[in-house]
Design a protein around this motif. Structure first.
Motif, PDB file in Angstrom:
ATOM      1  N   ARG A  31       0.855  -1.192   0.000  1.00  0.00           N
ATOM      2  CA  ARG A  31       0.000   0.000   0.000  1.00  0.00           C
ATOM      3  C   ARG A  31       0.889   1.239   0.000  1.00  0.00           C
ATOM      4  O   ARG A  31       1.842   1.333   0.772  1.00  0.00           O
ATOM      5  CB  ARG A  31      -0.881   0.031   1.245  1.00  0.00           C
ATOM      6  CG  ARG A  31      -1.697   1.327   1.342  1.00  0.00           C
ATOM      7  CD  ARG A  31      -2.479   1.429   2.641  1.00  0.00           C
ATOM      8  NE  ARG A  31      -3.471   0.378   2.699  1.00  0.00           N
ATOM      9  CZ  ARG A  31      -3.749  -0.331   3.781  1.00  0.00           C
ATOM     10  NH1 ARG A  31      -3.109  -0.117   4.902  1.00  0.00           N
ATOM     11  NH2 ARG A  31      -4.680  -1.256   3.752  1.00  0.00           N
ATOM     12  N   VAL A  32       0.561   2.184  -0.877  1.00  0.00           N
ATOM     13  CA  VAL A  32       1.247   3.475  -0.916  1.00  0.00           C
ATOM     14  C   VAL A  32       0.188   4.556  -0.735  1.00  0.00           C
ATOM     15  O   VAL A  32      -0.773   4.624  -1.497  1.00  0.00           O
ATOM     16  CB  VAL A  32       2.007   3.690  -2.242  1.00  0.00           C
ATOM     17  CG1 VAL A  32       2.670   5.061  -2.263  1.00  0.00           C
ATOM     18  CG2 VAL A  32       3.037   2.586  -2.467  1.00  0.00           C
ATOM     19  N   ARG A  34      -0.157   8.646  -0.526  1.00  0.00           N
ATOM     20  CA  ARG A  34       0.550   9.897  -0.803  1.00  0.00           C
ATOM     21  C   ARG A  34      -0.397  11.053  -0.517  1.00  0.00           C
ATOM     22  O   ARG A  34      -1.520  11.078  -1.006  1.00  0.00           O
ATOM     23  CB  ARG A  34       1.007   9.953  -2.258  1.00  0.00           C
ATOM     24  CG  ARG A  34       1.814  11.206  -2.584  1.00  0.00           C
ATOM     25  CD  ARG A  34       2.321  11.169  -4.003  1.00  0.00           C
ATOM     26  NE  ARG A  34       3.282  10.098  -4.149  1.00  0.00           N
ATOM     27  CZ  ARG A  34       4.598  10.282  -4.221  1.00  0.00           C
ATOM     28  NH1 ARG A  34       5.096  11.484  -4.172  1.00  0.00           N
ATOM     29  NH2 ARG A  34       5.409   9.267  -4.351  1.00  0.00           N
ATOM     30  N   GLU A  38      -4.832   7.099  -0.748  1.00  0.00           N
ATOM     31  CA  GLU A  38      -4.295   5.804  -1.145  1.00  0.00           C
ATOM     32  C   GLU A  38      -4.112   5.787  -2.657  1.00  0.00           C
ATOM     33  O   GLU A  38      -5.067   5.927  -3.417  1.00  0.00           O
ATOM     34  CB  GLU A  38      -5.244   4.690  -0.715  1.00  0.00           C
ATOM     35  CG  GLU A  38      -4.683   3.306  -0.968  1.00  0.00           C
ATOM     36  CD  GLU A  38      -5.572   2.240  -0.394  1.00  0.00           C
ATOM     37  OE1 GLU A  38      -5.319   1.815   0.731  1.00  0.00           O
ATOM     38  OE2 GLU A  38      -6.548   1.867  -1.094  1.00  0.00           O
ATOM     39  N   ARG A  39      -2.855   5.664  -3.083  1.00  0.00           N
ATOM     40  CA  ARG A  39      -2.539   5.683  -4.512  1.00  0.00           C
ATOM     41  C   ARG A  39      -2.316   4.286  -5.070  1.00  0.00           C
ATOM     42  O   ARG A  39      -2.563   4.043  -6.244  1.00  0.00           O
ATOM     43  CB  ARG A  39      -1.275   6.519  -4.773  1.00  0.00           C
ATOM     44  CG  ARG A  39      -1.384   7.952  -4.329  1.00  0.00           C
ATOM     45  CD  ARG A  39      -2.278   8.735  -5.284  1.00  0.00           C
ATOM     46  NE  ARG A  39      -2.417  10.112  -4.872  1.00  0.00           N
ATOM     47  CZ  ARG A  39      -1.739  11.119  -5.372  1.00  0.00           C
ATOM     48  NH1 ARG A  39      -0.868  10.926  -6.320  1.00  0.00           N
ATOM     49  NH2 ARG A  39      -1.947  12.339  -4.923  1.00  0.00           N
ATOM     50  N   VAL A  60      13.494   4.019  -3.209  1.00  0.00           N
ATOM     51  CA  VAL A  60      12.760   3.586  -2.016  1.00  0.00           C
ATOM     52  C   VAL A  60      13.610   2.597  -1.221  1.00  0.00           C
ATOM     53  O   VAL A  60      13.652   2.658   0.011  1.00  0.00           O
ATOM     54  CB  VAL A  60      11.390   2.992  -2.394  1.00  0.00           C
ATOM     55  CG1 VAL A  60      10.684   2.412  -1.175  1.00  0.00           C
ATOM     56  CG2 VAL A  60      10.522   4.058  -3.064  1.00  0.00           C
ATOM     57  N   THR A  91       7.293  -0.840   7.067  1.00  0.00           N
ATOM     58  CA  THR A  91       6.566   0.395   6.813  1.00  0.00           C
ATOM     59  C   THR A  91       7.597   1.504   6.694  1.00  0.00           C
ATOM     60  O   THR A  91       8.500   1.594   7.522  1.00  0.00           O
ATOM     61  CB  THR A  91       5.587   0.723   7.962  1.00  0.00           C
ATOM     62  OG1 THR A  91       4.636  -0.333   8.059  1.00  0.00           O
ATOM     63  CG2 THR A  91       4.857   2.032   7.715  1.00  0.00           C
ATOM     64  N   THR A  93       7.665   5.630   6.401  1.00  0.00           N
ATOM     65  CA  THR A  93       6.855   6.838   6.476  1.00  0.00           C
ATOM     66  C   THR A  93       7.727   8.042   6.182  1.00  0.00           C
ATOM     67  O   THR A  93       8.740   8.262   6.843  1.00  0.00           O
ATOM     68  CB  THR A  93       6.215   6.981   7.870  1.00  0.00           C
ATOM     69  OG1 THR A  93       5.431   5.811   8.123  1.00  0.00           O
ATOM     70  CG2 THR A  93       5.336   8.208   7.944  1.00  0.00           C
ATOM     71  N   ARG A  97       4.439  10.617   2.047  1.00  0.00           N
ATOM     72  CA  ARG A  97       4.176   9.282   1.532  1.00  0.00           C
ATOM     73  C   ARG A  97       4.393   8.245   2.623  1.00  0.00           C
ATOM     74  O   ARG A  97       5.289   8.369   3.447  1.00  0.00           O
ATOM     75  CB  ARG A  97       5.114   9.025   0.353  1.00  0.00           C
ATOM     76  CG  ARG A  97       5.101   7.622  -0.169  1.00  0.00           C
ATOM     77  CD  ARG A  97       5.936   7.467  -1.411  1.00  0.00           C
ATOM     78  NE  ARG A  97       7.365   7.614  -1.134  1.00  0.00           N
ATOM     79  CZ  ARG A  97       8.322   7.419  -2.022  1.00  0.00           C
ATOM     80  NH1 ARG A  97       8.006   7.096  -3.263  1.00  0.00           N
ATOM     81  NH2 ARG A  97       9.579   7.575  -1.702  1.00  0.00           N
ATOM     82  N   GLN A  98       3.550   7.217   2.616  1.00  0.00           N
ATOM     83  CA  GLN A  98       3.726   6.080   3.502  1.00  0.00           C
ATOM     84  C   GLN A  98       3.621   4.815   2.662  1.00  0.00           C
ATOM     85  O   GLN A  98       2.707   4.671   1.850  1.00  0.00           O
ATOM     86  CB  GLN A  98       2.675   6.049   4.597  1.00  0.00           C
ATOM     87  CG  GLN A  98       2.873   4.881   5.543  1.00  0.00           C
ATOM     88  CD  GLN A  98       1.914   4.909   6.711  1.00  0.00           C
ATOM     89  OE1 GLN A  98       1.068   5.776   6.821  1.00  0.00           O
ATOM     90  NE2 GLN A  98       2.053   3.947   7.590  1.00  0.00           N
ATOM     91  N   ILE A  99       4.575   3.904   2.867  1.00  0.00           N
ATOM     92  CA  ILE A  99       4.597   2.644   2.137  1.00  0.00           C
ATOM     93  C   ILE A  99       4.531   1.525   3.161  1.00  0.00           C
ATOM     94  O   ILE A  99       5.323   1.503   4.109  1.00  0.00           O
ATOM     95  CB  ILE A  99       5.884   2.509   1.289  1.00  0.00           C
ATOM     96  CG1 ILE A  99       5.974   3.675   0.302  1.00  0.00           C
ATOM     97  CG2 ILE A  99       5.928   1.163   0.590  1.00  0.00           C
ATOM     98  CD1 ILE A  99       7.323   3.790  -0.377  1.00  0.00           C
ATOM     99  N   GLU A 100       3.581   0.630   2.986  1.00  0.00           N
ATOM    100  CA  GLU A 100       3.432  -0.519   3.873  1.00  0.00           C
ATOM    101  C   GLU A 100       3.487  -1.779   3.033  1.00  0.00           C
ATOM    102  O   GLU A 100       2.867  -1.862   1.974  1.00  0.00           O
ATOM    103  CB  GLU A 100       2.092  -0.489   4.589  1.00  0.00           C
ATOM    104  CG  GLU A 100       1.877   0.710   5.477  1.00  0.00           C
ATOM    105  CD  GLU A 100       0.465   0.726   6.012  1.00  0.00           C
ATOM    106  OE1 GLU A 100       0.223   0.108   7.063  1.00  0.00           O
ATOM    107  OE2 GLU A 100      -0.385   1.336   5.339  1.00  0.00           O
TER     108      GLU A 100
END
Length: 104
Positions: A31-32, A34, A38-39, A60, A91, A93, A97-100
Motif C-alpha cells: 500500500r502506498v 501519498r 491511497e494511490r 525507495v 513500513t 513513512t 508518503r507512507q509505504i506498507e
C-alpha cells in the motif's frame, strides 16, 4: 523497541518465522498513501515476497535502508522460507508518503 517491526520480532523471538503460527499467508500486500490519499494497493501471491526487491524502486530501497530497516536480511530470510506466514514486512513513512508491505 527497535524502529523496525522486523528487527523487534527477530530480537524478541529469534526470527520472524519462529513467531509465525496459524495458517500460511495467502497474499503479499503493498500500500502506498501519498498526501493522505491511497494511490496504490496491490495484492500479489504470498510467494511473490521472495522477489519483493524487484518491485521496490531503487530510491525507495535506499530510503528503507536509511531508516535502519534491514532490508537485505529480510529479503534473504523471505527467499529462504518455503512457507510465508502473515506478518508486517516493513513500513516506510515520509513527509508526504507512507509505504506498507505485509503478508496476510
Amino acid at each position: 523497541m527497535a524502529r523496525c517491526p522486523y528487527t523487534w520480532v527477530r530480537s524478541f523471538f529469534g526470527s520472524a518465522s519462529a513467531a509465525a503460527t496459524g495458517e500460511p499467508a495467502q497474499h503479499l500486500r503493498v500500500r502506498v498513501v501519498r498526501d493522505g490519499e491511497e494511490r496504490v494497493l496491490v495484492t500479489l501471491p504470498a510467494r511473490s515476497a521472495r522477489w519483493l526487491m524487484e518491485l521496490i524502486p531503487t530510491d525507495v530501497q535506499d530510503k528503507i535502508r536509511a531508516e535502519e530497516i534491514p532490508l537485505d536480511d529480510m529479503m534473504a530470510e523471505l527467499h529462504e522460507q518455503t512457507v510465508h506466514y502473515p506478518r508486517q514486512i516493513f513500513t516506510l513513512t515520509e513527509q508526504h508518503r507512507q509505504i506498507e508491505v505485509w503478508l496476510e
